[in-house]
Design a protein around this motif. Structure first.
Motif, short mmCIF file in Angstrom:
data_model
loop_
_atom_site.label_atom_id
_atom_site.label_comp_id
_atom_site.label_asym_id
_atom_site.label_seq_id
_atom_site.Cartn_x
_atom_site.Cartn_y
_atom_site.Cartn_z
N UNK A 190 0.83 -1.20 0.00
CA UNK A 190 0.00 0.00 0.00
C UNK A 190 0.87 1.26 0.00
N UNK A 191 0.43 2.23 -0.76
CA UNK A 191 1.02 3.56 -0.72
C UNK A 191 0.06 4.46 0.06
N UNK A 192 0.58 5.07 1.10
CA UNK A 192 -0.20 6.03 1.89
C UNK A 192 0.13 7.42 1.37
N UNK A 193 -0.88 8.15 0.94
CA UNK A 193 -0.69 9.50 0.43
C UNK A 193 -1.22 10.49 1.46
N UNK A 194 -0.36 11.42 1.85
CA UNK A 194 -0.75 12.44 2.83
C UNK A 194 -0.53 13.82 2.22
N UNK A 195 -1.62 14.51 1.87
CA UNK A 195 -1.47 15.90 1.43
C UNK A 195 -1.21 16.77 2.66
N UNK A 196 -0.24 17.66 2.56
CA UNK A 196 0.16 18.47 3.71
C UNK A 196 0.08 19.94 3.34
N UNK A 197 -0.66 20.69 4.14
CA UNK A 197 -0.69 22.15 3.99
C UNK A 197 -0.87 22.77 5.37
N UNK A 198 0.11 23.52 5.80
CA UNK A 198 0.06 24.22 7.08
C UNK A 198 -0.36 23.26 8.20
N UNK A 199 0.29 22.11 8.29
CA UNK A 199 -0.10 21.05 9.22
C UNK A 199 0.91 20.85 10.35
N UNK A 200 1.72 21.84 10.59
CA UNK A 200 2.78 21.73 11.60
C UNK A 200 2.26 21.22 12.94
N UNK A 201 1.09 21.66 13.35
CA UNK A 201 0.52 21.30 14.65
C UNK A 201 0.21 19.80 14.78
N UNK A 202 -0.13 19.13 13.69
CA UNK A 202 -0.62 17.75 13.73
C UNK A 202 0.29 16.73 13.06
N UNK A 203 1.19 17.18 12.21
CA UNK A 203 1.90 16.30 11.29
C UNK A 203 2.73 15.22 11.99
N UNK A 204 3.42 15.57 13.05
CA UNK A 204 4.24 14.56 13.74
C UNK A 204 3.39 13.43 14.30
N UNK A 237 9.46 19.35 9.26
CA UNK A 237 8.99 18.12 9.91
C UNK A 237 9.04 16.96 8.92
N UNK A 238 8.55 17.19 7.72
CA UNK A 238 8.59 16.15 6.69
C UNK A 238 10.02 15.70 6.41
N UNK A 239 10.93 16.65 6.28
CA UNK A 239 12.33 16.32 6.00
C UNK A 239 12.92 15.46 7.12
N UNK A 240 12.56 15.72 8.37
CA UNK A 240 13.09 14.91 9.46
C UNK A 240 12.57 13.48 9.40
N UNK A 241 11.31 13.30 8.98
CA UNK A 241 10.76 11.95 8.87
C UNK A 241 11.29 11.21 7.65
N UNK A 242 11.61 11.92 6.59
CA UNK A 242 12.24 11.29 5.42
C UNK A 242 13.58 10.69 5.84
N UNK A 243 14.31 11.40 6.71
CA UNK A 243 15.59 10.89 7.21
C UNK A 243 15.40 9.75 8.20
N UNK A 244 14.28 9.74 8.90
CA UNK A 244 14.00 8.75 9.94
C UNK A 244 13.61 7.38 9.36
N UNK A 245 12.89 7.36 8.24
CA UNK A 245 12.38 6.11 7.67
C UNK A 245 12.37 6.22 6.14
N UNK A 246 13.04 5.30 5.48
CA UNK A 246 13.17 5.37 4.02
C UNK A 246 11.85 5.12 3.29
N UNK A 247 10.84 4.62 3.99
CA UNK A 247 9.54 4.42 3.35
C UNK A 247 8.77 5.73 3.19
#
Length: 161
Positions: free
Chosen positions: A11-25, A55-65
């Motif tokens: 499965x590919x999980x698609x997450x659209x992100x816009x001004x989501x700093x408060x919830x994204x983590x 936040x997204x960049x930190x998670x890209x580094x955290x998990x290659x998926x």
């Protein structure tokens, strides 16, 4: 010379992100806690001006998926469609950046998707949403399935109920 063998995610999980700093983590942490591991995540940053991109960049580094694509703001529908273009999985799941998912969300979908339904795999799986803690939502696992059957030039949707 060795060969690189890549596993195609279920499965590919698609997450659209816009001004989501408060919830994204919280959203991404719920994805990382899944008891099902054959997934990839495509996060599409739709021109955020808050801290979402870092936040997204930190998670890209955290998990290659987890992968991140940045674009100028075009709206949520176009953003989801762009995510589909990058998807490698057999199925696609959409999660909003202000949602978090239960630990068995993807495994519940997988079990419904692969169960034998007279040899026909479902085309559409739907989970329910439950509002908790004000404006933060969690997706509960109450999976229904449907499949589209061709009837003439159109189709009918067969529900699991």
């Amino acid at each position: 010379m060795g060969h690189l063998i890549m596993s195609i995610p279920f499965v590919t999980v698609i997450i659209p992100v816009y001004e989501a700093e408060r919830y994204l983590s919280a959203c991404l942490e719920s994805l990382l806690r899944q008891d099902f591991h054959s997934w990839e995540c495509i996060c599409i940053d739709d021109g955020s001006h808050d801290g979402s991109t870092s936040i997204l960049q930190s998670y890209v580094c955290k998990d290659t998926r987890i992968k991140c694509v940045c674009q100028r703001n075009v709206g949520v529908s176009s953003t989801r469609n762009r995510g589909i273009l990058y998807a490698l999985g057999r199925y696609i799941a959409f999660i909003d950046a202000d949602d978090w998912i239960s630990n068995n969300y993807l495994s519940a979908f997988e079990s419904v998707a692969v169960s034998d339904r007279d040899g026909a795999w479902p085309n559409l799986l739907i989970g329910s949403v439950k509002r908790v803690l004000g404006d933060i939502r969690t997706i509960c696992v109450d999976v229904k399935y449907s499949r589209v059957s061709e009837v003439g030039s159109g189709g009918t949707l067969e529900d699991s109920d």
